[in-house]
Scaffold this motif. Sequence first.
Motif, PDB file in Angstrom:
ATOM      1  N   GLN A 107      87.463   4.177  42.928  1.00 42.34           N
ATOM      2  CA  GLN A 107      86.027   4.103  42.918  1.00 42.34           C
ATOM      3  C   GLN A 107      85.044   2.070  42.855  1.00 42.34           C
ATOM      4  O   GLN A 107      85.516   1.472  41.938  1.00 42.34           O
ATOM      5  CB  GLN A 107      84.962   4.658  41.644  1.00 42.34           C
ATOM      6  N   VAL A 108      83.964   2.542  43.382  1.00 39.66           N
ATOM      7  CA  VAL A 108      82.792   1.400  43.873  1.00 39.66           C
ATOM      8  C   VAL A 108      81.703   1.659  42.887  1.00 39.66           C
ATOM      9  O   VAL A 108      81.403   2.411  43.574  1.00 39.66           O
ATOM     10  CB  VAL A 108      83.416   0.577  44.766  1.00 39.66           C
ATOM     11  N   LEU A 109      81.448   0.910  41.376  1.00 39.08           N
ATOM     12  CA  LEU A 109      80.190   1.167  40.970  1.00 39.08           C
ATOM     13  C   LEU A 109      78.919   0.048  42.010  1.00 39.08           C
ATOM     14  O   LEU A 109      79.405  -1.508  41.509  1.00 39.08           O
ATOM     15  CB  LEU A 109      79.655   1.287  39.945  1.00 39.08           C
ATOM     16  N   LEU A 110      78.040   0.978  42.436  1.00 37.37           N
ATOM     17  CA  LEU A 110      76.728  -0.146  43.487  1.00 37.37           C
ATOM     18  C   LEU A 110      75.715  -0.111  42.888  1.00 37.37           C
ATOM     19  O   LEU A 110      74.925   1.052  42.510  1.00 37.37           O
ATOM     20  CB  LEU A 110      77.766   0.125  44.775  1.00 37.37           C
ATOM     21  N   PRO A 111      74.576  -1.287  42.703  1.00 38.41           N
ATOM     22  CA  PRO A 111      73.018  -0.876  42.308  1.00 38.41           C
ATOM     23  C   PRO A 111      72.587  -0.440  43.773  1.00 38.41           C
ATOM     24  O   PRO A 111      71.436   0.386  43.049  1.00 38.41           O
ATOM     25  CB  PRO A 111      73.391  -2.306  42.199  1.00 38.41           C
ATOM     26  N   ASN A 112      72.546  -0.452  44.602  1.00 38.14           N
ATOM     27  CA  ASN A 112      72.354   0.105  45.766  1.00 38.14           C
ATOM     28  C   ASN A 112      73.079   1.521  46.672  1.00 38.14           C
ATOM     29  O   ASN A 112      74.671   1.001  46.699  1.00 38.14           O
ATOM     30  CB  ASN A 112      71.576  -0.899  46.358  1.00 38.14           C
ATOM     31  N   SER A 113      72.164   2.370  47.106  1.00 43.86           N
ATOM     32  CA  SER A 113      72.956   3.667  47.726  1.00 43.86           C
ATOM     33  C   SER A 113      72.880   4.043  49.266  1.00 43.86           C
ATOM     34  O   SER A 113      73.463   4.322  49.801  1.00 43.86           O
ATOM     35  CB  SER A 113      72.148   4.367  47.432  1.00 43.86           C
ATOM     36  N   LYS A 114      71.781   2.277  50.448  1.00 42.42           N
ATOM     37  CA  LYS A 114      71.229   2.351  51.160  1.00 42.42           C
ATOM     38  C   LYS A 114      72.282   1.143  51.806  1.00 42.42           C
ATOM     39  O   LYS A 114      72.434   0.405  51.316  1.00 42.42           O
ATOM     40  CB  LYS A 114      70.099   2.203  51.631  1.00 42.42           C
ATOM     41  N   TYR A 115      72.820   1.881  53.597  1.00 41.55           N
ATOM     42  CA  TYR A 115      74.195   1.115  53.597  1.00 41.55           C
ATOM     43  C   TYR A 115      73.468   0.806  55.217  1.00 41.55           C
ATOM     44  O   TYR A 115      73.289   2.337  55.738  1.00 41.55           O
ATOM     45  CB  TYR A 115      75.156   1.216  52.969  1.00 41.55           C
ATOM     46  N   TYR A 116      74.563   0.063  56.136  1.00 44.23           N
ATOM     47  CA  TYR A 116      73.703  -0.171  57.384  1.00 44.23           C
ATOM     48  C   TYR A 116      75.987   0.517  57.749  1.00 44.23           C
ATOM     49  O   TYR A 116      76.261  -0.141  56.755  1.00 44.23           O
ATOM     50  CB  TYR A 116      74.008  -1.463  58.183  1.00 44.23           C
ATOM     51  N   LYS A 117      76.360   0.447  59.096  1.00 44.66           N
ATOM     52  CA  LYS A 117      77.875   0.442  59.435  1.00 44.66           C
ATOM     53  C   LYS A 117      77.505  -0.628  60.338  1.00 44.66           C
ATOM     54  O   LYS A 117      77.089  -0.955  61.013  1.00 44.66           O
ATOM     55  CB  LYS A 117      77.756   1.609  60.161  1.00 44.66           C
ATOM     56  N   LEU A 118      78.807  -0.762  60.592  1.00 41.44           N
ATOM     57  CA  LEU A 118      79.321  -1.762  61.559  1.00 41.44           C
ATOM     58  C   LEU A 118      79.218  -1.451  62.897  1.00 41.44           C
ATOM     59  O   LEU A 118      79.857  -0.080  62.779  1.00 41.44           O
ATOM     60  CB  LEU A 118      80.617  -2.596  61.078  1.00 41.44           C
ATOM     61  N   ARG A 119      78.873  -1.883  64.199  1.00 38.31           N
ATOM     62  CA  ARG A 119      79.351  -1.439  65.489  1.00 38.31           C
ATOM     63  C   ARG A 119      79.899  -2.602  66.165  1.00 38.31           C
ATOM     64  O   ARG A 119      78.865  -3.639  66.376  1.00 38.31           O
ATOM     65  CB  ARG A 119      77.947  -0.274  65.899  1.00 38.31           C
ATOM     66  N   ASP A 120      80.963  -2.525  66.453  1.00 41.16           N
ATOM     67  CA  ASP A 120      81.791  -3.560  67.905  1.00 41.16           C
ATOM     68  C   ASP A 120      81.578  -5.334  67.386  1.00 41.16           C
ATOM     69  O   ASP A 120      81.129  -5.988  67.397  1.00 41.16           O
ATOM     70  CB  ASP A 120      80.909  -3.686  69.342  1.00 41.16           C
ATOM     71  N   GLY A 121      81.763  -4.919  65.673  1.00 37.94           N
ATOM     72  CA  GLY A 121      82.110  -5.321  65.103  1.00 37.94           C
ATOM     73  C   GLY A 121      80.622  -6.620  64.624  1.00 37.94           C
ATOM     74  O   GLY A 121      80.333  -7.981  63.624  1.00 37.94           O
ATOM     75  N   ARG A 122      79.632  -6.403  64.671  1.00 34.82           N
ATOM     76  CA  ARG A 122      78.355  -6.250  64.618  1.00 34.82           C
ATOM     77  C   ARG A 122      77.795  -5.344  64.010  1.00 34.82           C
ATOM     78  O   ARG A 122      77.631  -4.355  63.306  1.00 34.82           O
ATOM     79  CB  ARG A 122      77.110  -7.157  65.401  1.00 34.82           C
ATOM     80  N   ILE A 123      76.821  -5.775  62.567  1.00 35.85           N
ATOM     81  CA  ILE A 123      75.937  -4.538  61.850  1.00 35.85           C
ATOM     82  C   ILE A 123      74.629  -3.843  62.487  1.00 35.85           C
ATOM     83  O   ILE A 123      73.878  -4.834  63.729  1.00 35.85           O
ATOM     84  CB  ILE A 123      74.502  -5.748  60.530  1.00 35.85           C
ATOM     85  N   ASP A 124      74.813  -2.702  63.198  1.00 32.44           N
ATOM     86  CA  ASP A 124      73.886  -2.302  63.254  1.00 32.44           C
ATOM     87  C   ASP A 124      72.611  -1.629  63.203  1.00 32.44           C
ATOM     88  O   ASP A 124      72.858  -0.261  61.767  1.00 32.44           O
ATOM     89  CB  ASP A 124      74.519  -0.504  64.000  1.00 32.44           C
ATOM     90  N   TYR A 125      71.573  -2.461  62.530  1.00 30.59           N
ATOM     91  CA  TYR A 125      70.540  -2.255  61.945  1.00 30.59           C
ATOM     92  C   TYR A 125      69.764  -0.791  62.312  1.00 30.59           C
ATOM     93  O   TYR A 125      68.550  -0.813  61.585  1.00 30.59           O
ATOM     94  CB  TYR A 125      69.430  -3.720  62.514  1.00 30.59           C
ATOM     95  N   THR A 126      69.480  -0.213  63.811  1.00 26.80           N
ATOM     96  CA  THR A 126      69.465   0.578  63.847  1.00 26.80           C
ATOM     97  C   THR A 126      69.045   2.567  63.078  1.00 26.80           C
ATOM     98  O   THR A 126      68.275   3.263  62.946  1.00 26.80           O
ATOM     99  CB  THR A 126      69.311   0.756  65.274  1.00 26.80           C
ATOM    100  N   ASN A 127      70.364   1.575  62.439  1.00 25.31           N
ATOM    101  CA  ASN A 127      70.468   3.189  61.682  1.00 25.31           C
ATOM    102  C   ASN A 127      70.818   2.878  60.459  1.00 25.31           C
ATOM    103  O   ASN A 127      71.702   2.167  59.988  1.00 25.31           O
ATOM    104  CB  ASN A 127      71.141   4.347  62.135  1.00 25.31           C
ATOM    105  N   ILE A 128      69.911   3.325  59.166  1.00 18.23           N
ATOM    106  CA  ILE A 128      69.689   2.821  57.469  1.00 18.23           C
ATOM    107  C   ILE A 128      70.513   4.428  56.974  1.00 18.23           C
ATOM    108  O   ILE A 128      69.998   5.850  57.109  1.00 18.23           O
ATOM    109  CB  ILE A 128      68.559   3.006  56.505  1.00 18.23           C
ATOM    110  N   PHE A 129      71.843   4.582  56.258  1.00 17.80           N
ATOM    111  CA  PHE A 129      72.461   5.611  55.447  1.00 17.80           C
ATOM    112  C   PHE A 129      72.427   5.236  54.835  1.00 17.80           C
ATOM    113  O   PHE A 129      71.803   4.793  53.691  1.00 17.80           O
ATOM    114  CB  PHE A 129      74.561   5.448  56.202  1.00 17.80           C
ATOM    115  N   GLU A 130      72.304   6.796  53.834  1.00 15.59           N
ATOM    116  CA  GLU A 130      72.324   7.184  51.649  1.00 15.59           C
ATOM    117  C   GLU A 130      73.367   7.462  50.775  1.00 15.59           C
ATOM    118  O   GLU A 130      72.771   8.641  51.520  1.00 15.59           O
ATOM    119  CB  GLU A 130      70.637   6.578  52.000  1.00 15.59           C
ATOM    120  N   SER A 131      73.766   6.649  50.528  1.00 16.65           N
ATOM    121  CA  SER A 131      74.909   7.364  49.794  1.00 16.65           C
ATOM    122  C   SER A 131      74.401   8.532  48.523  1.00 16.65           C
ATOM    123  O   SER A 131      73.048   8.237  48.367  1.00 16.65           O
ATOM    124  CB  SER A 131      75.723   6.298  48.421  1.00 16.65           C
TER     125      SER A 131
END
Length: 230
Positions: A130-154
């Motif tokens: 496990q990793v304890l993180l301060p923030n729950s919102k994140y992006y994913k990578l698409r084709d080696g680049r950050i995909d800013y079009t979708n924000i996910f939340e843990s």
Amino acid sequence: MQFNFLQNEFLKVQVSSIGAELRSIENLQTGYEYLWQADDKWWGRSAPVLFPRIGYEPSSCETKHGYARDSEFDLILESNTKLTYQLHEELQITYELQGPKIVTTYNVLTELPFMIGAHPAFNIEALPTQVLLPNSKYYKLRDGRIDYTNIFESNSQFLTINDQTFVDDALVFINDFVGHSAQLSNTIEIEYESELLGVWSPPGAPFVCLEPWWVNVGEQRSFQFTISCL
């Protein structure tokens, strides 16, 4: 290529002149090695510095994550607890031991556009972890680049890592230049004020990368983060 060392009563740290890359963080009291030892079976690096690009841009002639990680740096300052490396008139990297902590500082010398980030890989005992993180919102990578079009939340501050967590590549947690810390199991804490924090591991690998990234830096030219060995 040459190796230089930092040492105090807590840690012994090895740094390579290629990429000014951290290659070993050893606990002198227990003998524990915190840093992944660049075994090609999983990943042939330990803690590369990403500059002047993070990720991959198909329209650019630069390699993925930039050229600094494969470049020979000059050692310009050396003491028992502090090393400073320089790459041409572009980048200085300083590592300083402060007790059981390693403070890393990047000073960018160029006025050209850039991104910069760290990519340290820390050993783990087993999966899941496990990793304890301060923030729950994140992006994913698409084709080696950050995909800013979708924000996910843990749904939790604890990110459970198993052999399926990174099948689509890294998760990039949103930090917005705020001072925070993330903790991996009970072994490593990383303090950072970066824009983003990448978390990644090849599926099933015995290490996890915690990666402070600065992508949209504006006029900022100095960047810092701290690794605390618990």
